[in-house]
Scaffold this active site. Structure first.
Site, PDB file in Angstrom:
ATOM      1  CD  GLU A  55      13.453  -4.763  -2.442  1.00 50.70           C
ATOM      2  OE1 GLU A  55      13.158  -4.810  -1.233  1.00 50.70           O
ATOM      3  OE2 GLU A  55      12.623  -4.524  -3.348  1.00 50.70           O
ATOM      4  CD  GLU A 132       6.181  -8.843  -0.797  1.00 53.51           C
ATOM      5  OE1 GLU A 132       6.241  -7.585  -0.867  1.00 53.51           O
ATOM      6  OE2 GLU A 132       7.185  -9.577  -0.937  1.00 53.51           O
TER       7      GLU A 132
END
Length: 416
Positions: A55, A132
């Site tokens: 993604e 992240e």
């Protein structure tokens, strides 16, 4: 006559790709989405997080555009482009003024079909996603939901974190990305969804030549069977609060009881008027955040309750949650609670369809989970048919020790 909501048209290309369109003439926008059935469900421990990684990489440039070109062109027409990854699918979308449909559709198609996946970009993105993951772990109120999924779903792919693990992200290579795309990004696993001020024939004429080029595949995607059983987990960590999720089995997306679950969820803890919010936050001040929520998948589902409270009140808060479960099982619910929950759920269904983006998302996910576009009226009728005894029956079915799971993060060394 009341217009059917949503009022859409569905087309299936010869290679299996689905195109769903809803013409909404009173809007000035058009939203375009491409959903592919790629998420944790088809991952394993070695490539966990690859769906989410792809993604990110889709926006790094194609044969025709650089990463800067992609965002500059969308910014130049006042549009918004984004994507997200769930446990079972990845969704790429763009929202623009209707007159810019062709430009937006071309950009979205190009990044989806022609991304380069350069080695340099892959190595750079690994660093971004590893950060992240660290950020996620620094937020116990976020991490606890992943830990609960792992606890309840055990070694099933759905129990793995969407971001992956530090080890699995380091393992990702251009070859593993290409292999995954070849095995999962199949024409029959792709849904193109468009909603807004656009004619269905124009959408079909645009996307059909582009996506018909993808070769048809007879490969069948599959995932392991799953069964939810009672389980507990504890992550001892120096935190200000004890964060925990307690839950049980929930509804699959196509479960006939899905909206009975939703009404129970509404009454127990998903709204500000719910029993848990009123009892634990408003009356006793034990927690700032207390809520229940449902997670539904194709094969299974989870009914979850999250709370964050100080160490001294953790056991009391947990006890009160269990007591509310028992009260519903034994004493049931009131007519007022049932009616309020029904109206709340029906209102939420309609409010979620107030923009071209929300309509586009609804079309794609409905097609993905039900293989058809489910009219909102059909859902509201199901909600209207729910009775008080249905709620009690469901509570007695799922609020039992065979299914109850508990996950905790906080400064404690053992569970109560």
């Amino acid at each position: 006559m009341v217009e059917k909501l949503p009022n859409s048209k569905t087309f299936i290309l010869k290679n299996g790709t689905t195109i769903v369109v809803e013409e909404i003439k009173n809007l000035r926008t058009v939203s375009i989405g491409i959903l592919v059935g790629a998420g944790n469900i088809y991952e394993n421990k070695n490539n966990s997080g690859i769906s989410h990684f792809i993604e990110h990489m889709i926006f790094k440039g194609t044969k025709n555009m650089s990463a800067l070109d992609i965002v500059s062109k969308i910014d130049g027409i006042g549009g918004k482009i984004n994507a997200y990854t769930s446990k079972e699918f990845t969704f790429f979308y763009v929202i623009v003024e209707d007159k810019h449909f062709s430009t937006a559709a071309q950009i979205l198609s190009d990044i989806f079909l022609n991304s380069l996946f350069n080695e340099k970009d892959i190595e750079l993105e690994k660093k971004v996603i590893l950060e992240e993951i660290k950020l996620h772990k620094d937020s116990p109120e976020t991490e606890i939901h992943d830990i609960f999924a792992q606890t309840a779903l055990k070694n099933h792919p759905l129990g793995m974190p969407i971001l992956g693990t530090e080890e699995s992200i380091k393992n990702i290579s251009r070859e593993s990305i290409k292999s995954y795309l070849k095995s999962v990004y199949l024409p029959k696993n792709i849904i193109i969804s468009v909603a807004g001020n656009i004619k269905a024939k124009n959408v079909l004429n645009f996307f059909s030549p582009i996506f018909s080029k993808k070769n048809e595949s007879n490969k069948k995607l599959s995932s392991p069977a799953i069964e939810i059983k009672s389980n507990c987990s504890l992550k001892t960590k120096n935190t200000e609060q004890i964060h925990f999720v307690i839950g049980t089995k929930g509804p699959m997306f196509n479960d006939e009881k899905k909206y009975t679950y939703s009404i129970l969820d509404n009454i127990l803890g998903s709204t500000m008027s719910s029993r848990l919010f009123q009892e634990i936050r408003e009356k006793r001040g034990l927690a700032y955040s207390i809520q229940s929520y449902l997670q539904s998948f194709r094969q299974t589902g989870l009914f979850c309750i999250y709370a964050g409270t100080k160490k001294d009140t953790f056991e009391q808060t947990l006890y009160l949650i269990l007591e509310e479960m028992k009260k519903i099982k034994k004493d049931g619910i009131t007519d007022e609670e049932l009616n309020r929950a029904k109206e709340s759920d029906k209102g939420a269904l309609v409010l979620r369809l107030e923009s071209s983006k929300s309509r586009m998302s609804y079309l794609a996910t409905s097609q993905f989970y039900f293989n058809r576009i489910v009219p909102v009226d059909e859902l509201t009728r199901k909600i209207d048919r729910i009775k008080k005894e249905d709620i009690v029956e469901l509570a007695n079915e799922i609020f039992i020790k065979d299914y109850i799971c508990l996950s905790v993060i906080g400064n404690i060394k053992k569970l109560p």
